[in-house]
Design an enzyme around this catalytic site. Structure first.
Site, mmCIF file in Angstrom:
data_model
loop_
_atom_site.group_PDB
_atom_site.id
_atom_site.type_symbol
_atom_site.label_atom_id
_atom_site.label_comp_id
_atom_site.label_asym_id
_atom_site.label_seq_id
_atom_site.Cartn_x
_atom_site.Cartn_y
_atom_site.Cartn_z
ATOM 1 N N SER A 149 -12.819 -3.484 -0.550
ATOM 2 C CA SER A 149 -13.260 -3.091 0.771
ATOM 3 C C SER A 149 -14.663 -2.605 0.724
ATOM 4 C CB SER A 149 -12.491 -1.647 0.854
ATOM 5 O OG SER A 149 -11.213 -1.678 1.181
ATOM 6 N N LYS A 209 -6.131 4.345 8.890
ATOM 7 C CA LYS A 209 -6.847 4.632 7.864
ATOM 8 C C LYS A 209 -7.896 5.424 8.395
ATOM 9 C CE LYS A 209 -8.281 1.456 4.757
ATOM 10 N NZ LYS A 209 -8.137 2.134 3.627
ATOM 11 N N ARG A 264 0.956 -1.243 -0.008
ATOM 12 C CA ARG A 264 0.018 0.200 0.019
ATOM 13 C C ARG A 264 0.946 1.173 0.006
ATOM 14 N NH1 ARG A 264 -2.865 3.165 4.148
ATOM 15 N NH2 ARG A 264 -4.863 3.755 3.138
#
Length: 211
Positions: free
Chosen positions: A111, A140, A42
């Site tokens: 997601s 996040k 990521r």
């Protein structure tokens, strides 16, 4: 490399914030040696060339241990390094567009936060779902809260594997045991550690109920 049974059990999502002068490849290898079963690279800020270079390096480490590599939200990088799959969010490119432009045999993670989103993702060809945030998280900030009841409802509503993400650590992971999930995705709980391998080994014991 296809998604195998138990690949979602201990899913590491990278974040170079926690490296402390260590290379990401070293940290990923230590995590895998400790029991990590899937790795997602990521990188929200890295430019394309550097991202591809890093992805190739991490892929080499992952495949040395027969662990799939997923790229977060960047199809061009995923294609350039021939990653095993991609993970996209609700606000990223739509799954149908991503699958149209890549191989059908790749891993497609999505997601989701609701049963409706989960069912739609499955219908459009998702390989697995990442659901969260199930606990408060600073990693996040854009993740909506998902109750454990909703998490369990999502598991019941789909036939594809589901992993939970968001604020999961050694002290609260047991709260997820009765939800029916296939595993957990962790960021700082894996990489923000002095001894990544030893910590992952401890986590491996705690995720046994998901197998």
């Amino acid at each position: 490399m296809r998604l195998k049974n138990n690949d979602l059990t201990l899913y590491a999502v990278t974040d170079r914030t926690w490296l402390n002068n260590r290379s990401l490849a070293q940290c990923v290898e230590q995590a895998i040696q400790g029991g990590v079963t899937l790795v997602q690279l990521r990188e929200k800020q890295l430019e394309y060339t550097a991202f591809v270079e890093l992805a190739n390096e991490i892929k080499q480490v992952c495949h040395q241990y027969n662990v799939p590599l997923i790229i977060n939200d960047n199809l061009e990088v995923a294609k350039a390094c021939d990653a095993d799959g991609i993970h996209i969010g609700q606000s990223d490119e739509t799954l149908i567009e991503v699958r149209k432009n890549w191989s059908a045999d790749k891993i497609y993670g999505v997601s989701t936060q609701t049963v409706k989103q989960a069912q739609k993702a499955q219908e459009l060809g998702a390989t697995y779902l990442g659901v969260g945030a199930v606990f408060p998280t600073s990693t996040k900030n854009d993740a909506d809260d998902v109750s454990l009841t909703e998490l369990a409802n999502i598991v019941q509503a789909v036939q594809i594997p589901v992993c939970a993400i968001g604020g999961i650590n050694q002290t609260n992971i047991s709260k997820l045991y009765d939800t029916g999930i296939d595993g957990v995705a962790l960021i700082s709980e894996i990489f923000n550690q002095d001894d990544i391998k030893a910590n992952a080994q401890q986590l491996t014991k705690l995720v046994e109920p998901f197998k």
